[in-house]
Enzyme design. Structure first.
Site, PDB file in Angstrom:
ATOM      1  CG  HIS A 304      65.398  52.201  39.773  1.00 58.52           C
ATOM      2  ND1 HIS A 304      66.061  52.766  38.704  1.00 58.52           N
ATOM      3  CD2 HIS A 304      66.249  51.320  40.345  1.00 58.52           C
ATOM      4  CE1 HIS A 304      67.257  52.224  38.630  1.00 58.52           C
ATOM      5  NE2 HIS A 304      67.414  51.354  39.610  1.00 58.52           N
ATOM      6  CG  ASP A 361      67.440  46.189  46.429  1.00 57.43           C
ATOM      7  OD1 ASP A 361      68.212  45.229  46.290  1.00 57.43           O
ATOM      8  OD2 ASP A 361      67.754  47.358  46.169  1.00 57.43           O
TER       9      ASP A 361
HETATM   10  N1  ACO Z   1      58.425  55.652  49.037  1.00 52.47           N
HETATM   11  C1  ACO Z   1      57.674  56.794  49.013  1.00 52.47           C
HETATM   12  N2  ACO Z   1      57.880  57.824  48.174  1.00 52.47           N
HETATM   13  C2  ACO Z   1      58.892  57.710  47.302  1.00 52.47           C
HETATM   14  C3  ACO Z   1      59.714  56.571  47.253  1.00 52.47           C
HETATM   15  C4  ACO Z   1      59.451  55.526  48.153  1.00 52.47           C
HETATM   16  N3  ACO Z   1      60.185  54.412  48.159  1.00 52.47           N
HETATM   17  N4  ACO Z   1      60.645  56.743  46.293  1.00 52.47           N
HETATM   18  C5  ACO Z   1      60.432  57.927  45.755  1.00 52.47           C
HETATM   19  N5  ACO Z   1      59.378  58.521  46.353  1.00 52.47           N
HETATM   20  C6  ACO Z   1      58.781  59.818  46.007  1.00 52.47           C
HETATM   21  C7  ACO Z   1      59.561  60.970  46.611  1.00 52.47           C
HETATM   22  O1  ACO Z   1      59.092  61.317  47.887  1.00 52.47           O
HETATM   23  C8  ACO Z   1      59.334  62.065  45.581  1.00 52.47           C
HETATM   24  O2  ACO Z   1      58.036  62.569  45.774  1.00 52.47           O
HETATM   25  P1  ACO Z   1      57.684  64.133  45.395  1.00 52.47           P
HETATM   26  O3  ACO Z   1      58.083  64.302  43.948  1.00 52.47           O
HETATM   27  O4  ACO Z   1      56.203  64.220  45.624  1.00 52.47           O
HETATM   28  O5  ACO Z   1      58.506  64.956  46.344  1.00 52.47           O
HETATM   29  C9  ACO Z   1      59.303  61.289  44.251  1.00 52.47           C
HETATM   30  O6  ACO Z   1      58.868  59.967  44.592  1.00 52.47           O
HETATM   31  C10 ACO Z   1      60.656  61.202  43.555  1.00 52.47           C
HETATM   32  O7  ACO Z   1      61.596  60.750  44.512  1.00 52.47           O
HETATM   33  P2  ACO Z   1      63.153  61.038  44.413  1.00 52.47           P
HETATM   34  O8  ACO Z   1      63.794  60.680  45.697  1.00 52.47           O
HETATM   35  O9  ACO Z   1      63.372  62.416  43.873  1.00 52.47           O
HETATM   36  O10 ACO Z   1      63.540  60.028  43.263  1.00 52.47           O
HETATM   37  P3  ACO Z   1      64.963  59.485  43.001  1.00 52.47           P
HETATM   38  O11 ACO Z   1      65.002  59.051  41.598  1.00 52.47           O
HETATM   39  O12 ACO Z   1      66.005  60.437  43.453  1.00 52.47           O
HETATM   40  O13 ACO Z   1      65.009  58.242  44.021  1.00 52.47           O
HETATM   41  C11 ACO Z   1      65.294  56.177  45.044  1.00 52.47           C
HETATM   42  C12 ACO Z   1      65.213  56.935  43.712  1.00 52.47           C
HETATM   43  C13 ACO Z   1      66.426  56.739  45.899  1.00 52.47           C
HETATM   44  C14 ACO Z   1      65.617  54.726  44.720  1.00 52.47           C
HETATM   45  C15 ACO Z   1      63.938  56.289  45.802  1.00 52.47           C
HETATM   46  O14 ACO Z   1      62.897  55.789  45.016  1.00 52.47           O
HETATM   47  C16 ACO Z   1      63.969  55.578  47.160  1.00 52.47           C
HETATM   48  O15 ACO Z   1      64.407  56.170  48.148  1.00 52.47           O
HETATM   49  N6  ACO Z   1      63.507  54.296  47.222  1.00 52.47           N
HETATM   50  C17 ACO Z   1      63.579  53.505  48.445  1.00 52.47           C
HETATM   51  C18 ACO Z   1      64.974  52.899  48.598  1.00 52.47           C
HETATM   52  C19 ACO Z   1      65.218  51.790  47.610  1.00 52.47           C
HETATM   53  O16 ACO Z   1      64.415  50.890  47.421  1.00 52.47           O
HETATM   54  N7  ACO Z   1      66.415  51.838  47.000  1.00 52.47           N
HETATM   55  C20 ACO Z   1      66.862  50.796  46.052  1.00 52.47           C
HETATM   56  C21 ACO Z   1      66.884  51.342  44.654  1.00 52.47           C
HETATM   57  S1  ACO Z   1      67.370  50.091  43.522  1.00 52.47           S
HETATM   58  C22 ACO Z   1      69.051  49.979  43.765  1.00 52.47           C
HETATM   59  O17 ACO Z   1      69.764  50.906  43.951  1.00 52.47           O
HETATM   60  C23 ACO Z   1      69.594  48.653  43.741  1.00 52.47           C
END
Ligand code: ACO
Length: 427
Positions: A304, A361
């Site tokens: 998140h 979720d």
């Molecule tokens: N699985 C694996 N790695 C992940 C995940 C994940 N679900 N989420 C983040 N990471 C990693 C990224 O690869 C990144 O790694 P790095 O720093 O080594 O390159 C680091 O964690 C940070 O990720 P970002 O994408 O920069 O973080 P951001 O805050 O932009 O992303 C997000 C948040 C989009 C929710 C992300 O965690 C994700 O894609 N999760 C899966 C989708 C999801 O569950 N979305 C629902 C969110 S809750 C909502 O909106 C209701």
């Protein structure tokens, strides 16, 4: 005296006010940054940018705190109803008994939708995604219900109308997609029970309303009701800032919510778990894929932007899930898989070091499955829940002191000025 923050640029010192929120959050107020210094800020994804001040929702991602109008979401999930929480978000205070009664009457009065709207549904291809349908239908409401001239009455009526009709529209689109007869709203039923009845009642098998299912749905919607300046809420505020009507702004929010990184994650989680089940439940492989930077796969329902600890909503959702499945003696293999996946991720160094925890979720889809909601309707369920939040944020942004056309700037990195080349001279 207000504290100031100094920026030194080009040998000159510029001062900007420090803003402190009621919970101690600090921000530098850069409204005058460009006019004073010629600089703008660059913050893709807006991770460090406050787009507004707001009295509605407080969250602390490090401590796992979420409060609506000051009240912890845990207390609302336990003691409140979705209808009451919606009132709280939109009006700023919990309703008195009379106010709640009046609100319920208004919700009932506005629950029918114009019969002509059925033709829209009937002519859409059967395979249309319910989120696309919902977004179009909400925009179309403006044509069927143009706003009233009296502003006070106008806002109340428009808002209540939308809250009530969205539930009828969602249930209606489900019934029509299945080729079933539409079930009309019942004035004797409260908000959640009414929705369930419209979804599942049929002339051959009358729907039996179960209070625990109604409670689970209330909790699901309360937990989704607002989440400060997330992707879809920011879309509502940004689109609304152009002074479009409420329906158009909410429709933009629905479209933004659809994406799998945002509200669409609840559908994506179940699809991921179903795939995992059919492919032999190889959890280790899934975790490895999520960690592999050359693989676009991410563990859906994990991570998140704000929460760097367990999402407080996910905790409540998991408990609701356990309760509901136990009551109906349902053994959902996807719940076992989800729990095993969570355990594997939470003990993995990558997930620990990246602060990746289950978000709302992760377990919500299993709750919805137990209620009987089809997978492609999951994000629609999220949208109904988020509606009070979108409305309250839109209302707040429309107040005179807050309103400002949303228009970020950019740093241009394209080609510098060059001359047009006639087509016969291009190589
Ligand atoms: N699985 C694996 N790695 C992940 C995940 C994940 N679900 N989420 C983040 N990471 C990693 C990224 O690869 C990144 O790694 P790095 O720093 O080594 O390159 C680091 O964690 C940070 O990720 P970002 O994408 O920069 O973080 P951001 O805050 O932009 O992303 C997000 C948040 C989009 C929710 C992300 O965690 C994700 O894609 N999760 C899966 C989708 C999801 O569950 N979305 C629902 C969110 S809750 C909502 O909106 C209701």
């Amino acid at each position: 005296m207000t504290e100031r923050i100094k920026i030194i640029f080009d040998g000159k010192t510029f001062e900007f006010p420090l803003l402190i929120g009621t919970e101690g959050e600090k921000a530098i107020d850069i409204k005058a940054l460009r006019s004073k210094t010629g600089l703008i800020t660059l913050d893709p994804g807006y991770g460090n940018t406050g787009s507004c001040t707001s009295d509605i929702t407080f969250m602390d991602g490090e401590k796992g705190i979420l409060r609506y109008r000051g009240i912890p979401v845990e207390q609302l999930a336990e003691h409140s109803s979705f209808r009451e929480t919606a009132f709280l978000l939109i009006n700023g205070e919990l309703p008195t008994e009379n106010q709640l009664k009046r609100f319920s009457v208004m919700l009932n009065d506005h629950s029918l939708i114009h019969e002509d709207m059925q033709f829209f549904f009937q002519n859409l291809p059967r395979a249309s995604h319910p989120m696309g349908i919902l977004s179009s239908m909400v925009t179309a409401l403006k044509s069927f219900y143009p706003e009233l001239p009296d502003m006070e009455k106008d806002v109340d009526t428009t808002v209540t109308r939308l809250l009530s009709k969205i539930r009828t529209l969602a249930a209606m689109s489900y019934k029509i997609s299945r080729g079933h007869k539409v079930v009309y709203p019942r004035p004797d039923l409260p908000y959640c029970a009414n929705f369930l009845n419209m979804m599942f009642d049929s002339p051959v098998k009358p729907y039996k309303i179960d209070e625990d299912v109604v409670k689970a749905l209330n909790i699901f919607w309360i937990l989704h009701a607002d989440h400060e300046q997330n992707c879809s809420t920011s879309a509502v505020r940004l689109v609304g800032s152009g002074k479009v009507n409420l329906y158009a702004a909410i429709s933009a929010g629905i479209a933004a919510l659809w994406g799998p990184l945002h509200g669409g994650a609840n559908q994506a989680v179940i699809e991921m778990l179903e795939k995992l089940a059919t492919q032999g439940a190889d959890i280790k492989n899934l975790i490895e894929r999520a960690k592999d930077k050359n693989d676009p796969f991410r563990l859906m329902g994990f991570g998140h932007r704000v929460y760097k600890t367990y999402d407080p909503r996910a905790k409540i959702m998991k408990a609701t899930c356990d309760k509901l499945l136990a009551k109906f003696n349902i053994s959902d293999p996807l719940l076992d898989l989800a729990k095993a996946l969570e355990e594997a991720a939470l003990t993995d160094d990558y997930f620990i070091s990246h602060n990746l925890y289950p978000n709302v979720d992760f377990y919500s889809g299993i709750v919805l499955r137990a209620i009987g909601i089809p997978t492609n309707m999951f994000t629609v369920m999220f949208a109904i829940g988020r509606l009070p939040g979108w409305i309250s944020q839109w209302k707040e942004s429309m107040e005179e002191s807050q309103w400002k056309l949303g228009r970020p700037r950019q740093i241009y990195t394209g080609l510098m000025k060059r001359d047009f080349v006639p087509i016969e001279k291009r190589s």
